[in-house]
Write an enzyme that holds these catalytic residues in place. Structure first.
Site, PDB file in Angstrom:
ATOM      1  N   CYS A   1       0.860  -1.174   0.000  1.00 34.00           N
ATOM      2  CA  CYS A   1       0.000   0.000   0.000  1.00 34.00           C
ATOM      3  C   CYS A   1       0.902   1.231   0.000  1.00 34.00           C
ATOM      4  O   CYS A   1       2.023   1.192   0.511  1.00 34.00           O
ATOM      5  CB  CYS A   1      -0.920   0.110   1.208  1.00 34.00           C
ATOM      6  SG  CYS A   1      -2.044  -1.275   1.379  1.00 34.00           S
TER       7      CYS A   1
ATOM      8  N   ARG B   1       3.231  -0.122  -5.291  1.00 36.34           N
ATOM      9  CA  ARG B   1       3.087  -0.726  -3.961  1.00 36.34           C
ATOM     10  C   ARG B   1       1.775  -1.494  -3.813  1.00 36.34           C
ATOM     11  O   ARG B   1       1.518  -2.114  -2.787  1.00 36.34           O
ATOM     12  CB  ARG B   1       3.162   0.363  -2.889  1.00 36.34           C
ATOM     13  CG  ARG B   1       4.440   1.148  -2.915  1.00 36.34           C
ATOM     14  CD  ARG B   1       4.419   2.251  -1.887  1.00 36.34           C
ATOM     15  NE  ARG B   1       4.520   1.720  -0.541  1.00 36.34           N
ATOM     16  CZ  ARG B   1       5.656   1.528   0.107  1.00 36.34           C
ATOM     17  NH1 ARG B   1       6.797   1.815  -0.475  1.00 36.34           N
ATOM     18  NH2 ARG B   1       5.662   1.055   1.328  1.00 36.34           N
TER      19      ARG B   1
ATOM     20  N   TRP C   1      -2.869  -2.619  -1.598  1.00 37.95           N
ATOM     21  CA  TRP C   1      -2.632  -4.034  -1.886  1.00 37.95           C
ATOM     22  C   TRP C   1      -3.362  -4.774  -0.785  1.00 37.95           C
ATOM     23  O   TRP C   1      -2.985  -4.708   0.379  1.00 37.95           O
ATOM     24  CB  TRP C   1      -1.134  -4.348  -1.878  1.00 37.95           C
ATOM     25  CG  TRP C   1      -0.855  -5.759  -2.286  1.00 37.95           C
ATOM     26  CD1 TRP C   1      -0.760  -6.244  -3.556  1.00 37.95           C
ATOM     27  CD2 TRP C   1      -0.626  -6.886  -1.426  1.00 37.95           C
ATOM     28  NE1 TRP C   1      -0.498  -7.586  -3.545  1.00 37.95           N
ATOM     29  CE2 TRP C   1      -0.414  -8.013  -2.252  1.00 37.95           C
ATOM     30  CE3 TRP C   1      -0.594  -7.056  -0.046  1.00 37.95           C
ATOM     31  CZ2 TRP C   1      -0.166  -9.286  -1.742  1.00 37.95           C
ATOM     32  CZ3 TRP C   1      -0.357  -8.321   0.461  1.00 37.95           C
ATOM     33  CH2 TRP C   1      -0.137  -9.418  -0.385  1.00 37.95           C
TER      34      TRP C   1
ATOM     35  N   ASN D   1      -0.696   2.219   5.760  1.00 36.12           N
ATOM     36  CA  ASN D   1       0.153   1.195   5.148  1.00 36.12           C
ATOM     37  C   ASN D   1       0.706   0.345   6.296  1.00 36.12           C
ATOM     38  O   ASN D   1       1.354   0.885   7.191  1.00 36.12           O
ATOM     39  CB  ASN D   1       1.286   1.871   4.373  1.00 36.12           C
ATOM     40  CG  ASN D   1       2.391   0.899   3.970  1.00 36.12           C
ATOM     41  OD1 ASN D   1       3.544   1.277   3.882  1.00 36.12           O
ATOM     42  ND2 ASN D   1       2.056  -0.336   3.708  1.00 36.12           N
ATOM     43  N   GLY D   2       0.425  -0.950   6.244  1.00 36.70           N
ATOM     44  CA  GLY D   2       0.898  -1.846   7.301  1.00 36.70           C
ATOM     45  C   GLY D   2      -0.189  -2.828   7.668  1.00 36.70           C
ATOM     46  O   GLY D   2      -1.158  -3.003   6.922  1.00 36.70           O
TER      47      GLY D   2
ATOM     48  N   GLU E   1      15.219 -18.215 -10.712  1.00 37.78           N
ATOM     49  CA  GLU E   1      14.912 -16.849 -11.129  1.00 37.78           C
ATOM     50  C   GLU E   1      14.158 -16.854 -12.473  1.00 37.78           C
ATOM     51  O   GLU E   1      13.189 -16.114 -12.646  1.00 37.78           O
ATOM     52  CB  GLU E   1      16.196 -16.015 -11.221  1.00 37.78           C
ATOM     53  CG  GLU E   1      16.017 -14.578 -11.675  1.00 37.78           C
ATOM     54  CD  GLU E   1      15.083 -13.747 -10.788  1.00 37.78           C
ATOM     55  OE1 GLU E   1      14.681 -14.201  -9.720  1.00 37.78           O
ATOM     56  OE2 GLU E   1      14.741 -12.624 -11.210  1.00 37.78           O
TER      57      GLU E   1
ATOM     58  N   LYS F   1      10.454 -15.303 -12.855  1.00 35.30           N
ATOM     59  CA  LYS F   1      10.215 -14.201 -13.802  1.00 35.30           C
ATOM     60  C   LYS F   1       9.064 -14.554 -14.731  1.00 35.30           C
ATOM     61  O   LYS F   1       8.165 -13.758 -14.963  1.00 35.30           O
ATOM     62  CB  LYS F   1      11.503 -13.965 -14.599  1.00 35.30           C
ATOM     63  CG  LYS F   1      11.809 -12.586 -14.996  1.00 35.30           C
ATOM     64  CD  LYS F   1      12.413 -11.711 -13.947  1.00 35.30           C
ATOM     65  CE  LYS F   1      11.744 -11.738 -12.634  1.00 35.30           C
ATOM     66  NZ  LYS F   1      12.404 -11.140 -11.532  1.00 35.30           N
TER      67      LYS F   1
ATOM     68  N   GLU G   1       5.532 -14.946 -12.741  1.00 37.74           N
ATOM     69  CA  GLU G   1       4.883 -13.771 -12.138  1.00 37.74           C
ATOM     70  C   GLU G   1       4.249 -12.848 -13.174  1.00 37.74           C
ATOM     71  O   GLU G   1       3.280 -12.173 -12.881  1.00 37.74           O
ATOM     72  CB  GLU G   1       5.808 -13.005 -11.188  1.00 37.74           C
ATOM     73  CG  GLU G   1       6.936 -12.240 -11.811  1.00 37.74           C
ATOM     74  CD  GLU G   1       7.809 -11.518 -10.772  1.00 37.74           C
ATOM     75  OE1 GLU G   1       7.292 -10.979  -9.789  1.00 37.74           O
ATOM     76  OE2 GLU G   1       9.040 -11.492 -10.973  1.00 37.74           O
TER      77      GLU G   1
ATOM     78  N   HIS H   1      13.056 -37.536  -8.657  1.00 33.37           N
ATOM     79  CA  HIS H   1      12.628 -37.954  -7.320  1.00 33.37           C
ATOM     80  C   HIS H   1      11.172 -37.593  -7.061  1.00 33.37           C
ATOM     81  O   HIS H   1      10.775 -37.394  -5.913  1.00 33.37           O
ATOM     82  CB  HIS H   1      13.553 -37.339  -6.263  1.00 33.37           C
ATOM     83  CG  HIS H   1      14.961 -37.849  -6.386  1.00 33.37           C
ATOM     84  ND1 HIS H   1      15.320 -39.124  -6.036  1.00 33.37           N
ATOM     85  CD2 HIS H   1      16.078 -37.275  -6.902  1.00 33.37           C
ATOM     86  CE1 HIS H   1      16.616 -39.305  -6.284  1.00 33.37           C
ATOM     87  NE2 HIS H   1      17.091 -38.196  -6.827  1.00 33.37           N
TER      88      HIS H   1
ATOM     89  N   LYS I   1       5.122  -4.205  -5.773  1.00 37.98           N
ATOM     90  CA  LYS I   1       6.581  -4.130  -5.891  1.00 37.98           C
ATOM     91  C   LYS I   1       7.272  -4.296  -4.540  1.00 37.98           C
ATOM     92  O   LYS I   1       8.317  -4.927  -4.445  1.00 37.98           O
ATOM     93  CB  LYS I   1       6.935  -2.777  -6.504  1.00 37.98           C
ATOM     94  CG  LYS I   1       8.415  -2.540  -6.723  1.00 37.98           C
ATOM     95  CD  LYS I   1       8.892  -3.269  -7.943  1.00 37.98           C
ATOM     96  CE  LYS I   1      10.381  -3.103  -8.154  1.00 37.98           C
ATOM     97  NZ  LYS I   1      10.892  -4.208  -8.994  1.00 37.98           N
TER      98      LYS I   1
HETATM   99  O1  M6R Z   1      12.494  -5.233  -2.515  1.00 38.81           O
HETATM  100  P1  M6R Z   1      13.017  -6.617  -2.367  1.00 38.81           P
HETATM  101  O2  M6R Z   1      14.204  -6.898  -3.217  1.00 38.81           O
HETATM  102  O3  M6R Z   1      13.280  -6.972  -0.922  1.00 38.81           O
HETATM  103  O4  M6R Z   1      11.843  -7.566  -2.869  1.00 38.81           O
HETATM  104  C1  M6R Z   1      11.953  -8.958  -2.766  1.00 38.81           C
HETATM  105  C2  M6R Z   1      10.906  -9.650  -3.590  1.00 38.81           C
HETATM  106  O5  M6R Z   1       9.627  -9.239  -3.197  1.00 38.81           O
HETATM  107  C3  M6R Z   1      11.079  -9.400  -5.098  1.00 38.81           C
HETATM  108  O6  M6R Z   1      12.336  -9.804  -5.543  1.00 38.81           O
HETATM  109  C4  M6R Z   1       9.995 -10.146  -5.886  1.00 38.81           C
HETATM  110  O7  M6R Z   1      10.186 -11.528  -5.781  1.00 38.81           O
HETATM  111  C5  M6R Z   1       9.981  -9.687  -7.344  1.00 38.81           C
HETATM  112  N1  M6R Z   1       8.631  -9.435  -7.756  1.00 38.81           N
HETATM  113  C6  M6R Z   1      10.519 -10.685  -8.301  1.00 38.81           C
HETATM  114  O8  M6R Z   1      10.527 -10.186  -9.598  1.00 38.81           O
END
Ligand code: M6R
Length: 605
Positions: free
Chosen positions: A2, A27, A74, A98-99, A478, A482, A485, A501, A600
């Site tokens: 948020c 956010r 969010w 926010n929180g 990764e 990517k 998401e 396994h 984000k």
């Molecule tokens: O701000 P941060 O690097 O701590 O965020 C960590 C994760 O939330 C962030 O890397 C998330 O997995 C991304 N959406 C991946 O693309």
């Protein structure tokens, strides 16, 4: 998550709030809302969805007032709908939050017993109700009595109908910055909305509360005694939040990688030597370490996992990569002989921050690798290595990931040097990194069309696997994250050896498996795992350095990238996976920069 924003000054608040919310939308984008105070009346407008929906609802009209607060949500407690959107109000108060208020259920129950009613399903709504209950004409006193009842985290923007000249705010565990203007002042969850108007800012600490007028900012400590605050100058520039000629921030940010990686590396190297100025640890400290924990969430964890292999191989020190959300509750044995490295783009991720706090309390030496210099994690660690990725807007991280990886490599070499491990190749590698790595990344970017064509071919798959060994396993995780998401395709990364396994039972005709093979020694092993899945009908696509292409004749599709020394390979290998993810999501017509359900910056655990 948020984002919150607030304004007090001489201009119409509505436009300023909307513009600020757009900057904070990364956010969360489940709903948006604003409240403006004028002539003792609160006017509130809310809308489900992105801020452009709120803007459409306003239809270009101002709410008429120069004091206001706004929120982009969010959803945590309650659905993403208009009723649950902030601001939440009571008779005299409007609040944006926010929180997470962890004891909201107890508060709600006890307020309900006194006949107080609630409209929304949110945790936040207890705050305006408590403010109302505690209000006797003194807003600060109501805030003081209210925050003492709240458990959890909050950054709050508060308006009171009896006080048309003051914007109130307070925080604990969630970020809040005051932008200091001339005849106007602002509050925001991060610096981006402030940069349109000012470069002067006051950072509120946990427990502090501020009463802000157009001309003055008065800050109170946790005992509500007035306290003096330093005005800091913001270092970021506004231009990063512009897509330029690119259709999406994600692609723009991928193309920025050569430059930002170069800048990040150059900032800590001088003539092939690694310079971590003012690092508070001595060579003896590094020699005395007996293990390293590398901690982060999501992509930051993947950086940690790749680095773990390199720390053991090059710095010859036991290293462990940990998810921050696991690390903080795992009773890991930490003491002063441990170095805990926290990786975070935002520097505000709740689990990473809590892991850092715990590591410090247990006596570990802590180093953070963070992209936002004034963030909570950067400030709390003993030493921060700043990545120079610039503002990253797309929810899927690309350029920040690459900068983190580059910085972890530097840290690995630095520690190797301090511990007298691997000294002979030290300078050569450091020079290689800052001069050659960005050029190699550029060469991969030139392959965008090849990846675009591959994306068209595979876009309709409903599941896929990324397989690799050692550092390639970290890159596999990764690549899978990517793609999933932003394309919503079910993708999983595995160590290549693990599939048989259990997971191999999921392989059927045309299941796509991406094989990552960067290491000649491990090539025969991963190849045999890939042949096993081909035998069960899978379609295999291999990613490998150019020099290994001839060793992979059994595969129809091999995407190559430039060769390099092993330390740098993951930084090059990840680029085609980022481009592929982007183009698959593009082909599917999905909202690449703001994928569903995500935000984000994850400031809740
Ligand atoms: O701000 P941060 O690097 O701590 O965020 C960590 C994760 O939330 C962030 O890397 C998330 O997995 C991304 N959406 C991946 O693309």
């Amino acid at each position: 998550m948020c984002g919150i924003i607030g304004y007090i000054g001489k201009s119409e608040a509505t436009g300023i709030l909307i513009k600020g919310l757009k900057d904070l939308e990364y956010r969360g984008y489940d709903s948006g809302g604003i409240a403006v105070l004028n002539e003792k009346k609160l006017k509130t407008v809310k809308a489900k969805g992105e801020i452009r929906r709120l803007e459409e609802k306003l239809g270009g009209k101002d709410l008429g007032g120069t004091l206001g607060i706004g929120h982009t949500r969010w959803a945590t407690h309650g659905k993403a709908n208009e009723i649950n959107a902030h601001p939440h109000c009571s008779n005299h108060f409007a609040v944006v939050h926010n929180g997470i208020i962890e004891n909201y259920k107890e508060i709600k129950e006890s307020l309900s017993m006194s006949g107080i009613t609630f409209e929304s399903e949110t945790d936040t709504e207890v705050i305006p109700k408590l403010l109302e209950l505690n209000y006797n004409g003194d807003v600060l006193d109501a805030i003081k009595k209210t925050v003492r009842l709240l458990e959890g985290s909050y950054a709050l923007g508060i308006l009171c109908t009896d006080d048309e000249n003051t914007l109130y705010c307070t925080k604990k565990g969630s970020p809040l910055i005051i932008g200091v203007g001339k005849g106007e002042n602002f509050i925001a969850s991060d610096v981006n909305p402030l940069l349109h108007y000012t470069k002067d800012a006051v950072y509120l600490e946990d427990g502090e509360t501020a009463a802000i007028t157009a001309e003055n900012i008065t800050v109170y400590d946790s005992n509500f005694a007035e306290t003096k605050k330093e005005i800091k100058t913001l270092s970021l520039s506004k231009s990063a939040a512009d897509k330029g000629d690119f259709e999406h921030f994600m692609l723009k940010e991928i193309y920025e990688e050569p430059d930002v990686v170069r800048n990040t590396l150059n900032a800590v190297t001088d003539d092939g030597e690694i310079m971590f100025s003012d690092i508070p640890f001595t060579q003896e400290d590094f020699k005395a370490l007996n293990r390293v924990y590398i901690v982060g969430c999501g992509s930051a964890y993947h950086v940690g996992l790749i680095a773990k292999y390199n720390f053991e191989k090059i710095a010859k020190i036991p290293a462990f990569a940990e998810y921050a959300g696991e690390f903080r509750y795992a009773d890991t044995v930490i003491d002063e002989s441990c170095l805990v490295i926290i990786i975070s783009q935002s520097g505000e991720t709740a689990d990473s921050l809590a892991a850092l706090k715990q590591a410090r309390e247990m006596g570990a030496k802590t180093i953070s690798v963070v992209n936002v210099p004034e963030s909570s994690i950067a400030k709390m660690s003993h030493y921060n290595l700043l990545t120079l990725a610039g503002a990253e807007i797309a929810v899927a991280t690309t350029k920040a990931f690459s900068c983190q990886l580059a910085m972890l490599n530097m840290l690995c070499l630095y520690i190797a040097r301090q511990r007298n491990a691997c000294t002979e190749v030290f300078s050569e590698i450091a020079v290689n990194m800052s001069s050659l790595l960005p050029k190699k990344i550029e060469k991969v970017l030139a392959k965008e069309d090849e990846l675009k064509a591959l994306a068209k071919e595979i876009k309709d798959m409903d599941k896929c696997f990324f397989l690799g060994r050692n550092v390639d396993y970290g890159v596999s995780l990764e690549g899978a994250l990517k793609l999933k998401e932003i394309s919503y395709i079910d993708c999983v990364g595995y160590p290549a050896s693990e599939l048989k396994h259990g997971t191999i039972s999921l392989i059927e005709k045309d299941t796509v498996c991406f094989g990552l093979i960067s290491n000649k020694d491990l090539l025969p092993k991963t190849v045999s795992n890939l042949i096993e899945v081909i035998a069960r009908g899978a379609k295999v696509i291999v990613f490998a350095p150019e020099s290994l292409k001839n060793d992979l004749p059994q595969f129809e599709t091999v995407i190559t990238y430039p060769d390099s020394i092993p330390l740098l390979t993951p930084s090059i290998e990840v680029i085609p996976l980022q481009l592929l993810a982007y183009h698959v999501a593009y082909e599917k017509g999905l909202p690449i920069d703001k994928p569903r359900n995500l935000a984000k910056s994850v400031t809740v655990e």
